[in-house]
Write an enzyme that holds these catalytic residues in place. Sequence first.
Site, PDB file in Angstrom:
ATOM      1  N   ARG A  10       8.294  22.801  17.662  1.00 12.07           N
ATOM      2  CA  ARG A  10       8.851  22.704  16.614  1.00 12.07           C
ATOM      3  C   ARG A  10       9.017  21.285  15.877  1.00 12.07           C
ATOM      4  O   ARG A  10       8.673  20.652  16.525  1.00 12.07           O
ATOM      5  CB  ARG A  10      10.250  23.456  16.744  1.00 12.07           C
ATOM      6  CG  ARG A  10      10.405  24.672  17.032  1.00 12.07           C
ATOM      7  CD  ARG A  10      11.772  25.516  17.853  1.00 12.07           C
ATOM      8  NE  ARG A  10      12.891  24.984  17.047  1.00 12.07           N
ATOM      9  CZ  ARG A  10      13.966  24.727  17.317  1.00 12.07           C
ATOM     10  NH1 ARG A  10      14.304  25.194  18.689  1.00 12.07           N
ATOM     11  NH2 ARG A  10      15.102  24.762  16.629  1.00 12.07           N
ATOM     12  N   SER A  12      11.851  19.739  14.725  1.00 14.64           N
ATOM     13  CA  SER A  12      12.978  19.128  14.881  1.00 14.64           C
ATOM     14  C   SER A  12      12.876  17.989  15.567  1.00 14.64           C
ATOM     15  O   SER A  12      11.898  17.738  16.351  1.00 14.64           O
ATOM     16  CB  SER A  12      14.043  20.091  15.099  1.00 14.64           C
ATOM     17  OG  SER A  12      13.952  20.069  16.851  1.00 14.64           O
ATOM     18  N   LYS A  80      16.311  27.608  27.356  1.00 12.79           N
ATOM     19  CA  LYS A  80      17.287  28.531  26.911  1.00 12.79           C
ATOM     20  C   LYS A  80      16.835  29.400  25.745  1.00 12.79           C
ATOM     21  O   LYS A  80      17.484  30.567  25.695  1.00 12.79           O
ATOM     22  CB  LYS A  80      18.534  28.249  26.755  1.00 12.79           C
ATOM     23  CG  LYS A  80      18.540  27.096  25.660  1.00 12.79           C
ATOM     24  CD  LYS A  80      20.118  26.492  25.583  1.00 12.79           C
ATOM     25  CE  LYS A  80      20.227  25.402  24.470  1.00 12.79           C
ATOM     26  NZ  LYS A  80      20.122  25.959  23.055  1.00 12.79           N
ATOM     27  N   ASP A  81      15.765  28.903  24.771  1.00 14.35           N
ATOM     28  CA  ASP A  81      15.448  29.573  23.669  1.00 14.35           C
ATOM     29  C   ASP A  81      14.215  30.691  23.808  1.00 14.35           C
ATOM     30  O   ASP A  81      14.011  31.308  23.021  1.00 14.35           O
ATOM     31  CB  ASP A  81      14.799  28.577  22.575  1.00 14.35           C
ATOM     32  CG  ASP A  81      16.127  27.706  22.039  1.00 14.35           C
ATOM     33  OD1 ASP A  81      17.183  28.021  22.187  1.00 14.35           O
ATOM     34  OD2 ASP A  81      15.974  26.501  21.723  1.00 14.35           O
ATOM     35  N   THR A 121      30.480  26.584  16.253  1.00 16.99           N
ATOM     36  CA  THR A 121      29.453  27.085  17.309  1.00 16.99           C
ATOM     37  C   THR A 121      28.515  28.457  16.615  1.00 16.99           C
ATOM     38  O   THR A 121      29.220  29.233  16.357  1.00 16.99           O
ATOM     39  CB  THR A 121      30.048  27.520  18.779  1.00 16.99           C
ATOM     40  OG1 THR A 121      28.592  27.683  19.507  1.00 16.99           O
ATOM     41  CG2 THR A 121      31.099  28.717  18.708  1.00 16.99           C
ATOM     42  N   SER A 123      26.831  30.002  18.891  1.00 16.53           N
ATOM     43  CA  SER A 123      26.351  30.805  20.131  1.00 16.53           C
ATOM     44  C   SER A 123      27.567  31.783  20.565  1.00 16.53           C
ATOM     45  O   SER A 123      28.739  31.597  20.505  1.00 16.53           O
ATOM     46  CB  SER A 123      26.410  29.788  21.281  1.00 16.53           C
ATOM     47  OG  SER A 123      26.486  30.522  22.597  1.00 16.53           O
ATOM     48  N   ARG A 126      29.309  30.595  23.769  1.00 22.80           N
ATOM     49  CA  ARG A 126      30.303  29.797  24.021  1.00 22.80           C
ATOM     50  C   ARG A 126      31.280  30.341  22.982  1.00 22.80           C
ATOM     51  O   ARG A 126      32.728  29.967  23.426  1.00 22.80           O
ATOM     52  CB  ARG A 126      29.603  28.467  23.034  1.00 22.80           C
ATOM     53  CG  ARG A 126      28.678  27.777  23.778  1.00 22.80           C
ATOM     54  CD  ARG A 126      27.943  26.706  22.889  1.00 22.80           C
ATOM     55  NE  ARG A 126      27.107  25.837  23.640  1.00 22.80           N
ATOM     56  CZ  ARG A 126      25.685  25.260  23.123  1.00 22.80           C
ATOM     57  NH1 ARG A 126      25.683  25.363  21.969  1.00 22.80           N
ATOM     58  NH2 ARG A 126      24.894  24.604  24.093  1.00 22.80           N
ATOM     59  N   ARG A 143      25.164  26.544  12.288  1.00 14.64           N
ATOM     60  CA  ARG A 143      23.721  26.673  12.740  1.00 14.64           C
ATOM     61  C   ARG A 143      22.969  25.018  12.205  1.00 14.64           C
ATOM     62  O   ARG A 143      23.443  24.259  11.646  1.00 14.64           O
ATOM     63  CB  ARG A 143      22.928  27.481  11.722  1.00 14.64           C
ATOM     64  CG  ARG A 143      23.476  29.029  12.147  1.00 14.64           C
ATOM     65  CD  ARG A 143      22.794  29.595  13.200  1.00 14.64           C
ATOM     66  NE  ARG A 143      21.328  29.053  13.430  1.00 14.64           N
ATOM     67  CZ  ARG A 143      20.360  29.624  12.647  1.00 14.64           C
ATOM     68  NH1 ARG A 143      20.730  30.764  11.878  1.00 14.64           N
ATOM     69  NH2 ARG A 143      19.071  29.365  12.532  1.00 14.64           N
ATOM     70  N   ASN A 145      19.429  22.122  13.213  1.00 15.63           N
ATOM     71  CA  ASN A 145      19.149  21.436  14.240  1.00 15.63           C
ATOM     72  C   ASN A 145      20.538  20.328  14.684  1.00 15.63           C
ATOM     73  O   ASN A 145      21.332  20.489  14.259  1.00 15.63           O
ATOM     74  CB  ASN A 145      17.867  20.445  13.987  1.00 15.63           C
ATOM     75  CG  ASN A 145      18.055  19.388  12.871  1.00 15.63           C
ATOM     76  OD1 ASN A 145      19.168  18.803  12.843  1.00 15.63           O
ATOM     77  ND2 ASN A 145      17.136  19.496  12.123  1.00 15.63           N
TER      78      ASN A 145
END
Length: 303
Positions: A10, A12, A80-81, A121, A123, A126, A143, A145
């Site tokens: 990616r 970012s 984790k993605d 967050t 998530s 979270r 949301r 980066n």
Amino acid sequence: MKKLIRIGTRDSELALWQANTVQKKLQNLGYDTELVPVKSTGDLILDKPLYELGITGIFTKTLDVAMINGTVDIAVHSMKDVPTLLPKGIIQAAVLKRASSEDILVTNGPFEVEKNATIATGSLRRRAQWLHRYPHHSLVDLRGNVNTRLQKLKDNNWQGAIFAKAGLQRIDVLPENHTSLDWMVPAPAQGAMVIVSMKNDDYCKEATSNLNDFDSEVCTQIERDFLRTLEGGCTAPIGALAEIIDDEIRFKGVLFSLDGQTKLEIEKVVQIDNYKDFGAECAQSILNNGGKEMMRLIKLETK
């Protein structure tokens, strides 16, 4: 036969840092490489929560296609993605030595958690854990980066936002005004970087195998097996952490209701030689003790 290894990533700052790290390690081993940055769907659509986009693979699909099409040879991801089920023909080639798995709260200044507050967050995990501990707080979606999220925190009247510590450390933007959330169970494989390659690409598989860290591979496999067994393709508030201490693996896994009110958890220790089915067994224990019904409700609520 020597060939150029094209590394997909990616675009970012964090993703490029990760890909550059892999590139340097491969070049130090004598391999020729080049970076091929692409923009993922998850980076392009920032006005919807991840769970509304069908979170599984949202940051990895574009690179999967590039690998299958032969545009890139390997891809580097925040582990984790990465979906627990990889596309046909793509394999996990290496897990690099894991950084911190910890979540942190970055604040806009001092505030009292006993009073009302707004925390940001993107998530579900979270969000649910925060509401379980602080049900009187409000949660808003966040949301973008790492740099975008830090800026949004500064620009809004929120008390704080939750981040993965490793990401901020890697690109040297960890603010002084942060607090460790050592009570929050991280996302499976949080803090780990993974390299994927094509199953039939022996050259890239051999090259990247030199970068694999066995302890990180074992712990992330346990956590991801726990996730895969619980989730069944659904997005749910799930946390998992496996740690190797001496010759034992200590594991903690949690499943929350979306509102954070209900918590199912397991803590278990196993000898390192018996790690193969450990994550799935821990998940099955959760499912057998209320998890199946909770997952059914989560699926209904996230449709």
